[in-house]
Design an enzyme around this catalytic site. Structure first.
Site, short mmCIF file in Angstrom:
data_model
loop_
_atom_site.label_atom_id
_atom_site.label_comp_id
_atom_site.label_asym_id
_atom_site.label_seq_id
_atom_site.Cartn_x
_atom_site.Cartn_y
_atom_site.Cartn_z
N GLY A 46 7.13 -46.34 -13.48
CA GLY A 46 6.29 -47.25 -14.24
C GLY A 46 4.82 -47.05 -13.92
O GLY A 46 4.48 -46.57 -12.83
N GLN A 51 -3.91 -48.75 -13.34
CA GLN A 51 -3.63 -47.80 -12.26
C GLN A 51 -4.28 -46.44 -12.50
O GLN A 51 -4.33 -45.60 -11.60
CB GLN A 51 -2.13 -47.63 -12.06
CG GLN A 51 -1.48 -48.87 -11.47
CD GLN A 51 -0.01 -48.65 -11.27
OE1 GLN A 51 0.79 -48.88 -12.18
NE2 GLN A 51 0.36 -48.18 -10.09
N CYS A 94 4.88 -48.28 -5.10
CA CYS A 94 3.84 -48.33 -6.12
C CYS A 94 3.00 -47.06 -6.03
O CYS A 94 2.61 -46.65 -4.93
CB CYS A 94 2.97 -49.56 -5.91
SG CYS A 94 1.66 -49.76 -7.13
N LEU A 95 2.72 -46.46 -7.18
CA LEU A 95 1.90 -45.25 -7.18
C LEU A 95 0.50 -45.51 -6.64
O LEU A 95 -0.14 -44.60 -6.14
CB LEU A 95 1.84 -44.66 -8.60
CG LEU A 95 3.17 -44.19 -9.18
CD1 LEU A 95 3.00 -43.73 -10.63
CD2 LEU A 95 3.77 -43.08 -8.32
N HIS A 136 7.00 -55.82 -12.11
CA HIS A 136 6.03 -55.13 -11.26
C HIS A 136 4.83 -54.68 -12.09
O HIS A 136 3.68 -54.91 -11.71
CB HIS A 136 6.73 -53.93 -10.60
CG HIS A 136 5.86 -53.08 -9.75
ND1 HIS A 136 6.02 -53.00 -8.39
CD2 HIS A 136 4.82 -52.25 -10.04
CE1 HIS A 136 5.12 -52.17 -7.89
NE2 HIS A 136 4.39 -51.70 -8.88
N GLU A 137 5.09 -54.04 -13.24
CA GLU A 137 3.99 -53.51 -14.06
C GLU A 137 3.20 -54.62 -14.74
O GLU A 137 1.98 -54.54 -14.84
CB GLU A 137 4.52 -52.51 -15.09
CG GLU A 137 5.20 -51.29 -14.49
CD GLU A 137 4.38 -50.55 -13.44
OE1 GLU A 137 3.14 -50.56 -13.49
OE2 GLU A 137 5.00 -49.96 -12.53
N HIS A 140 0.71 -55.98 -12.45
CA HIS A 140 -0.50 -55.16 -12.39
C HIS A 140 -1.52 -55.60 -13.45
O HIS A 140 -2.72 -55.63 -13.18
CB HIS A 140 -0.19 -53.68 -12.64
CG HIS A 140 0.16 -52.90 -11.40
ND1 HIS A 140 -0.72 -52.74 -10.35
CD2 HIS A 140 1.29 -52.23 -11.07
CE1 HIS A 140 -0.13 -52.00 -9.42
NE2 HIS A 140 1.08 -51.68 -9.83
#
Length: 171
Positions: A46, A51, A94-95, A136-137, A140
């Site tokens: 994701g 991000q 997480c990226l 999660h996304e 963000h």
């Protein structure tokens, strides 16, 4: 399409609240394509616009397994409209917080409303990994990181570690 650089903690942009997408233009379509390419390259399941430094309410997700055909999802202006009372733990990463994983407890099932790249408004119910990824996304997009769901002690430790790493890199 191009791979975009990831925004990494402690970058303050990760705390920004993203703006609605608005009209679906060629730029929005290109951003979605860039996000998918960046997500697959990372590799991740994701990615939220912020991000890659784009504070707009767009999310890309693909929870397909490695040997399966890709099943990319692009969600514009997603919002959670329902969450189950039942919760379950899932180890998240997480990226934007590389190489850090922790167990987070979230609702087991969610219903999400979003627009597609064709402008269609869709409601989709999800459970398991997809439900976790959606939450999660969407977090963000609201300036919330998965570490915000951890204890203050764990969160402070992570913040300190990434602040030190950023300081070393800047020196």
């Amino acid at each position: 399409m191009s791979i975009r650089p990831l925004v990494i903690l402690p970058d303050a942009r990760l705390r920004e609240i993203s703006a609605p997408v608005g009209t679906i233009t060629g730029d929005v379509r290109k951003l979605a394509a860039d996000m998918l390419e960046t997500m697959y390259d990372a590799p991740g399941v994701g990615l939220a616009g912020i991000q890659i430094g784009e504070p707009v309410r767009i999310v890309t997700i693909d929870t397909s397994k490695e040997k399966e055909d890709r099943k990319p999802l692009v969600l514009l202006d997603p919002e959670i409209v329902w969450s189950s009372e039942e919760t379950r733990p899932y180890e998240e990463g997480c990226l934007s917080i590389p190489d850090y994983y922790a167990e987070v407890i979230r609702p087991d099932r969610v219903r999400v409303r979003f627009r597609t790249l064709d402008g269609e408004t869709v409601e989709q119910e999800a459970d398991g990994l997809l439900a976790t990824c959606l939450q999660h996304e969407i977090d963000h997009l609201n300036g919330v990181l998965f570490i915000d769901h951890l204890s203050k002690l764990k969160r402070d430790r992570v913040m300190k570690k990434f602040a030190k790493a950023a300081k070393r890199e800047a020196a």
